[in-house]
Design an enzyme around this catalytic site. Structure first.
Site, PDB file in Angstrom:
ATOM      1  CB  ALA A  61      -0.871  -0.025   1.244  1.00  0.00           C
ATOM      2  N   GLY A  76       0.260  -5.105   0.595  1.00  0.00           N
ATOM      3  CA  GLY A  76      -0.769  -5.111  -0.444  1.00  0.00           C
ATOM      4  C   GLY A  76      -0.278  -5.752  -1.732  1.00  0.00           C
ATOM      5  CD  GLU A 106      -3.051  -7.643   2.020  1.00  0.00           C
ATOM      6  OE1 GLU A 106      -2.800  -6.463   1.700  1.00  0.00           O
ATOM      7  OE2 GLU A 106      -3.667  -7.956   3.048  1.00  0.00           O
ATOM      8  CD  GLU A 125       0.637  -5.895   5.476  1.00  0.00           C
ATOM      9  OE1 GLU A 125       1.372  -6.801   5.935  1.00  0.00           O
ATOM     10  OE2 GLU A 125       0.101  -5.966   4.370  1.00  0.00           O
TER      11      GLU A 125
HETATM   12  N1  COA Z   1       4.591   3.472   0.100  1.00  0.00           N
HETATM   13  C1  COA Z   1       5.065   4.688  -0.146  1.00  0.00           C
HETATM   14  N2  COA Z   1       6.372   4.962  -0.330  1.00  0.00           N
HETATM   15  C2  COA Z   1       7.203   3.931  -0.262  1.00  0.00           C
HETATM   16  C3  COA Z   1       6.776   2.633   0.014  1.00  0.00           C
HETATM   17  C4  COA Z   1       5.397   2.416   0.182  1.00  0.00           C
HETATM   18  N3  COA Z   1       4.894   1.208   0.407  1.00  0.00           N
HETATM   19  N4  COA Z   1       7.852   1.829   0.032  1.00  0.00           N
HETATM   20  C5  COA Z   1       8.923   2.599  -0.208  1.00  0.00           C
HETATM   21  N5  COA Z   1       8.524   3.875  -0.386  1.00  0.00           N
HETATM   22  C6  COA Z   1       9.369   5.021  -0.728  1.00  0.00           C
HETATM   23  C7  COA Z   1      10.335   5.364   0.377  1.00  0.00           C
HETATM   24  O1  COA Z   1       9.755   6.261   1.281  1.00  0.00           O
HETATM   25  C8  COA Z   1      11.473   5.991  -0.401  1.00  0.00           C
HETATM   26  O2  COA Z   1      11.086   7.313  -0.699  1.00  0.00           O
HETATM   27  P1  COA Z   1      12.192   8.482  -0.751  1.00  0.00           P
HETATM   28  O3  COA Z   1      13.157   8.067  -1.804  1.00  0.00           O
HETATM   29  O4  COA Z   1      11.389   9.688  -1.075  1.00  0.00           O
HETATM   30  O5  COA Z   1      12.796   8.533   0.609  1.00  0.00           O
HETATM   31  C9  COA Z   1      11.479   5.209  -1.709  1.00  0.00           C
HETATM   32  O6  COA Z   1      10.176   4.628  -1.816  1.00  0.00           O
HETATM   33  C10 COA Z   1      12.497   4.122  -1.783  1.00  0.00           C
HETATM   34  O7  COA Z   1      12.373   3.308  -0.637  1.00  0.00           O
HETATM   35  P2  COA Z   1      13.630   2.778   0.166  1.00  0.00           P
HETATM   36  O8  COA Z   1      13.115   2.092   1.372  1.00  0.00           O
HETATM   37  O9  COA Z   1      14.598   3.871   0.348  1.00  0.00           O
HETATM   38  O10 COA Z   1      14.228   1.739  -0.899  1.00  0.00           O
HETATM   39  P3  COA Z   1      14.867   0.331  -0.688  1.00  0.00           P
HETATM   40  O11 COA Z   1      15.204  -0.155  -2.014  1.00  0.00           O
HETATM   41  O12 COA Z   1      15.890   0.381   0.376  1.00  0.00           O
HETATM   42  O13 COA Z   1      13.690  -0.602  -0.093  1.00  0.00           O
HETATM   43  C11 COA Z   1      11.503  -1.574   0.021  1.00  0.00           C
HETATM   44  C12 COA Z   1      12.555  -0.888  -0.851  1.00  0.00           C
HETATM   45  C13 COA Z   1      10.239  -1.740  -0.779  1.00  0.00           C
HETATM   46  C14 COA Z   1      11.998  -2.955   0.485  1.00  0.00           C
HETATM   47  C15 COA Z   1      11.256  -0.717   1.286  1.00  0.00           C
HETATM   48  O14 COA Z   1      10.989   0.596   0.871  1.00  0.00           O
HETATM   49  C16 COA Z   1      10.085  -1.155   2.113  1.00  0.00           C
HETATM   50  O15 COA Z   1      10.215  -2.046   2.929  1.00  0.00           O
HETATM   51  N6  COA Z   1       8.933  -0.494   1.950  1.00  0.00           N
HETATM   52  C17 COA Z   1       7.782  -0.719   2.760  1.00  0.00           C
HETATM   53  C18 COA Z   1       7.067  -1.943   2.334  1.00  0.00           C
HETATM   54  C19 COA Z   1       5.851  -2.159   3.184  1.00  0.00           C
HETATM   55  O16 COA Z   1       5.862  -2.056   4.386  1.00  0.00           O
HETATM   56  N7  COA Z   1       4.761  -2.478   2.523  1.00  0.00           N
HETATM   57  C20 COA Z   1       3.552  -2.763   3.172  1.00  0.00           C
HETATM   58  C21 COA Z   1       2.775  -1.519   3.298  1.00  0.00           C
HETATM   59  S1  COA Z   1       1.271  -1.904   4.106  1.00  0.00           S
END
Ligand code: COA
Length: 707
Positions: free
Chosen positions: A62, A106, A109, A129
Site C-alpha cells: 500500500a 498489499g 495480497e 504491516e
Molecule cells: N509506500 C510509499 N512509499 C514507499 C513505500 C510504500 N509502500 N515503500 C517505499 N517507499 C518510498 C520510500 O519512502 C522511499 O522514498 P524516498 O526516496 O522519497 O525517501 C522510496 O520509496 C524508496 O524506498 P527505500 O526504502 O529507500 O528503498 P529500498 O530499495 O531500500 O527498499 C523496500 C525498498 C520496498 C523494500 C522498502 O521501501 C520497504 O520495505 N517499503 C515498505 C514496504 C511495506 O511495508 N509495505 C507494506 C505496506 S502496508
C-alpha cells in the site's frame, strides 16, 4: 504518465504497474489494474492475463503516504484495493502475477488474489504491516493461511519478515520460480494455464488445519510475540485475524480482518511506526547538502584504540567486508582487544548467526598492529581511545601526519568537542565524529557529528559509510554530548533523583521498561559503568552551579567501588550470570544522603516516574532542536530508537510528545519547574509550539519549507 499500462501480445494481455520507485498501490493504481483487467476480459482474443511491475519491483505494498494522510485526519480508503482483489479472483480468464523485487503487504495480497504466481529467484515476499503497527488489510490474513497453512501465515503476519522466492515456493505461495526474462516466462506460463478453470485461493480450505493444531500454533506464536514484540498491539491483532480465517467462512473472515485493521490504523502505535518509516528515510537527507556532492570511495579502514569500542568498531568494518587495521600502543591491550573479538565471533557461530567459515573470513579482515604502518592506505581512520581531550588531540596529530590527503578522520568521542579535536590537525575539514554505540557491532545508530569546518564531502561519505556498515547514520551538530548523550543526561538525572527521593531502582526501571524501553535508565548505567559518568562529572565539576541539586547517588556508589555490572554492584547487585537483584546498600546510601541534603522522601507512582524521566528527555530535545544541533525532531527520534532502546512503536521521544499533545507535556514541565526549579525551565521551543497548538512534526515541516 499513466500509472498502469495495458498491452497484448498474442492471446495474453499484460498489465504493467508503473508507479516508481516501488509501485506502491497509490490512488489510481488499483483502479488502473481493474480497468486493464476489464479490458482483457472484454477482449475475445485474450485468453489469459499477466500482472507485472515496471522498473525494479513488483508492488511493494500500500502507499504508506496514504496511511500518513489518514493519521492526519484526511480521508482515505481501501475500497479500490478490495474491489480489485475481488475483480482479480473473479476474473473468468486466469491472471498470473509475475513477481520480481518485492511483493510486500498489499503487493502480496494482490498476488494472492491472482490465480497463479511466478517469480524470479531473487524475489522477496512478505506481510510486513506489523512494522507499521498494522495488520494486512487486503484479505491477506485470510488468503495467506489458505496457501501456506496457519503456522507459516502466523509467522509471516505476526513478525513481518519477508521470505525469499525459494521458501515461498516450498510454502505454497508461488507456483513456479522462473529463469530468464520474467515477462516472457510469465506469458508462457499464462499460455499453459489459459484453458484451465482459474483456481481461487479464497475457495481453498485444505491447508486450514484442525482446531487442535491451530490452537497450539496460535498459543506458541502469541507467547513469542509478547516477548519479541513486547507492548505492541498489531501482532496480537494479526493473530486474531488469522484465527478468524480458521473459524469463519472467507467473507466473514475478511470482515473481521477489516475491523481489526481499522482499529490498528486508528492506533497511536500505527501513527508512531508510520512516522518512524519516513523518519528513517528522512535522516539521510541533509538540508543544504547538494545532491551533486559525491562520496569518497572507501576500501580500507583503520581504528586507533583496541578497547571495547575500538574492537567493536573494527568488527563493524570487518562484518561489512572492509579490511581494517586495529592499533593500540601496548601488546597487552591489543591482545585483549583481539581476544574479545575472537570470543564475540565464536559466540555468534555458537548461536548460529553465521558459519565458522564466515567468522574466519571476518577475523582475517582485522589486522592488529602496534604502529601506524599501513595507515597511509586507509580511506577512513577512526580514533577510539580513552575519553580524554589531551589524549585524543595527540592521537589526531599523529593520524594527521600519516593519513593520505583525502582520508576521513573520525573520532568516536561520545561527548567531547569535535572542533577542538580537529584543531590538532592541519585539515579540520576532514575531521568528523563517528559516534558508535556500545556494543558497536549490535547497536544500529551512528551519530555523525559535524564540526565547524567539516566538509560536505566528508559528511556525505560518512552517511554512505553508515549504510555500508548497516547502520543508521544521523548527522548532528557539535556540543557536549551531541544529541543522544546530552538528552540522556537529564533522563538519567531524574531517574537518580527519584531513587534519592526514596524510590527503589527496580521501581524506577520497571516503569520505563513497561513503557517499552529496552532497559531502565539505572540498569543501563550499570551496564555502561557508573565510573564513566563519575569521571566526566569530576571533569565538569567546575560548571556546576552552587545551590543547585545534582545527582549524587551514582558518585556515592562509585566511592564504594560500585561501578555497575563489571564490579558486581551498582544500582543493583549482580550474580555471576549478571542477573540483577536489589542491593540493600543502595537504598541505605540514598536515605543517608537524602537526610543529609534535606531531600524529602516522596514515593512516586509509575506515571510520575515516566513523566519525570521522559519529559526531561523531551524538554532537552526541544532545546537541541532550537539550537540546530538536531536538524529535525525526526533525527532525535531515530537516535533514540536505534541508540537508546526507545520503543519504535512509541515513535521516538519527540513523536511521543506530539501524540500526547505538546500542551500536556508543557503544562507538566511547568509544574515540575515550580516544584523542582532550575533543571526544569521549559525549553522556549516547547513553550512556543505548545501555545500555538502545534507539534514537533509541524515544526519539521515548516523548517523544511523555509529551506
Ligand atoms: N509506500 C510509499 N512509499 C514507499 C513505500 C510504500 N509502500 N515503500 C517505499 N517507499 C518510498 C520510500 O519512502 C522511499 O522514498 P524516498 O526516496 O522519497 O525517501 C522510496 O520509496 C524508496 O524506498 P527505500 O526504502 O529507500 O528503498 P529500498 O530499495 O531500500 O527498499 C523496500 C525498498 C520496498 C523494500 C522498502 O521501501 C520497504 O520495505 N517499503 C515498505 C514496504 C511495506 O511495508 N509495505 C507494506 C505496506 S502496508
Amino acid at each position: 504518465m499513466s500509472l498502469v499500462r495495458y498491452s497484448r501480445s498474442g492471446a495474453v494481455a499484460t498489465i504493467t504497474i508503473d508507479n516508481p520507485p516501488v509501485n506502491a498501490l497509490s490512488p489510481g493504481v488499483p483502479e488502473g489494474i481493474s480497468e486493464g483487467l476489464q479490458k482483457a476480459i472484454a477482449d475475445p482474443e485474450v485468453v489469459a492475463v499477466v500482472l507485472i511491475g515496471g522498473g525494479r519491483t513488483f508492488i511493494a505494498g500500500a502507499d504508506i503516504q496514504e496511511f500518513r494522510k489518514i493519521h492526519q485526519g484526511q480521508a482515505g480508503s481501501l475500497k479500490p484495493l478490495l474491489r480489485l482483489l475481488t475483480d482479480l479472483e473473479e476474473s473468468p480468464k486466469p491472471v498470473v502475477a509475475a513477481i520480481h523485487g518485492t511483493a510486500l503487504g498489499g503487493g502480496l495480497e494482490v498476488a494472492m488474489a491472482c490465480h497463479y504466481r511466478v517469480a524470479v529467484a531473487s524475489a522477496q515476499l512478505g506481510q510486513p504491516e506489523v512494522k507499521l503497527g498494522l495488520i494486512p488489510g487486503g484479505e491477506g490474513t485470510q488468503r495467506l493461511p489458505r496457501l501456506v497453512g496457519v503456522a507459516k501465515a502466523l509467522e509471516m503476519c505476526v513478525f513481518g519478515e519477508p521470505i525469499g522466492a525459494k521458501e515461498a515456493l516450498q510454502a505454497g505461495i508461488l507456483d513456479e520460480i522462473v529463469e530468464g526474462e520474467l515477462l516472457d516466462a510469465a506469458v508462457a506460463y499464462a499460455q499453459r494455464v489459459a484453458h484451465l478453470p482459474p483456481p481461487k485461493t479464497s475457495a481453498r480450505t485444505d491447508k486450514l488445519g484442525d482446531p487442535e493444531a491451530n490452537a497450539a500454533a496460535i498459543a506458541t506464536v502469541r507467547e513469542a510475540a509478547q516477548k519479541r514484540m513486547r507492548g505492541q498491539t498489531a501482532p496480537l491483532a494479526a493473530i486474531e485475524a488469522i484465527e478468524a480465517a480458521t473459524k469463519l467462512p472467507f467473507r466473514e473472515g475478511c470482515q473481521r480482518e477489516q475491523e481489526l485493521f481499522a482499529a490498528c490504523l486508528a492506533s497511536d502505535q500505527s501513527k508512531a511506526l508510520v512516522h518512524v518509516f519516513f523518519a528513517e528515510r528522512t535522516v539521510g537527507k541533509i538540508p543544504g547538502l547538494g545532491r551533486d556532492v559525491q562520496p569518497l570511495a572507501l576500501h580500507r579502514a583503520a581504528v586507533v584504540g583496541a578497547g571495547t569500542m575500538g574492537s567493536g568498531i573494527a568488527m563493524v568494518y570487518a562484518n561489512a567486508g572492509i579490511p581494517v587495521l586495529l592499533k593500540d600502543s601496548t601488546e597487552s591491550a591489543l591482545t585483549r582487544g583481539m581476544n574479545s573479538i575472537r570470543t564475540n565471533y565464536a559466540n555468534s557461530v555458537k548461536k548460529g548467526r553465521f558459519s565458522q567459515q564466515d567468522a574466519d573470513k571476518r577475523l582475517a579482515l582485522i589486522t592488529p598492529t602496534l604502529s601506524y604502518d599501513g595507515f597511509e592506505q586507509a580511506d577512513v581512520i577512526v580514533e577510539a581511545v580513552f575519553e580524554n581531550m589531551a589524549l585524543k588531540k595527540q592521537v589526531f596529530a599523529e593520524i594527521d601526519a600519516v593519513a593520505k590527503p583525502d582520508a576521513v578522520l573520525a573520532s568516536n568521542t561520545s561527548t567531547l568537542n569535535i572542533d577542538e579535536i580537529a584543531s590538532a590537525t592541519q585539515r579540520p575539514e576532514s575531521v568528523i565524529g563517528h559516534h558508535f554505540f556500545s556494543p558497536a557491532h549490535v547497536m544500529r545508530l551512528l551519530e555523525i557529528v559535524r564540526g565547524r569546518a567539516t566538509s560536505d564531502r566528508i559528511i556525505v561519505t560518512s552517511l554512505e559509510l553508515a549504510k555500508r556498515l548497516r547502520k543508521v547514520g544521523v548527522v548532528v551538530g557539535n556540543c557536549r554530548g551531541f544529541v543522544g548523550n546530552r538528552m540522556f543526561a537529564p533522563y538519567c538525572r531524574e531517574a537518580i533523583f527519584l531513587v534519592e527521593e526514596g524510590n527503589p531502582p527496580e521501581q524506577v526501571d520497571q516503569a520505563l521498561y513497561e513503557f517499552g524501553m529496552a532497559m531502565g535508565p539505572l540498569a543501563v548505567q550499570d551496564l555502561a559503568g557508573l565510573d564513566v559518568g563519575w569521571r566526566i562529572r569530576k571533569e565538569f565539576k567546575h560548571t556546576e552551579i552552587p545551590g543547585i541539586r545534582y545527582p549524587e547517588l551514582d558518585s556515592l556508589l562509585c566511592e564504594q567501588g560500585f561501578f555497575g555490572q563489571k564490579t558486581g554492584a551498582g544500582f543493583y547487585r549482580y550474580d555471576e550470570n549478571r542477573k540483577p537483584s536489589p542491593h540493600p546498600r543502595v537504598m541505605e546510601l540514598a536515605r543517608e544522603y537524602a537526610a543529609k541534603a534535606g531531600i524529602p522522601q516522596t514515593p512516586a507512582t509509575p506515571q510520575e516516574i515516566l513523566e519525570r524521566c521522559l519529559y526531561a528527555l523531551i524538554n532537552e530535545g526541544a532545546a537541541l532542536l532550537a539550537e540546530g544541533i538536531a536538524l529535525r525532531s525526526v533525527d532525535i527520534d531515530i537516535i533514540y530508537i536505534h541508540g537508546y532502546g526507545f520503543p519504535a512503536w512509541r515513535g521516538g521521544p519527540m513523536k511521543y510528545a506530539d501524540l500526547l499533545g505538546l500542551d500536556r507535556v508543557y503544562q507538566k514541565v511547568c509544574e515540575f519547574y515550580g516544584r523542582f526549579g532550575y533543571h526544569w525551565r521549559p525549553a522556549p521551543l516547547l513553550e512556543q509550539l505548545a501555545k500555538e497548538g502545534s507539534s514537533f512534526s509541524a515544526y519539521d515541516q515548516s523548517k523544511a519549507k523555509g529551506q
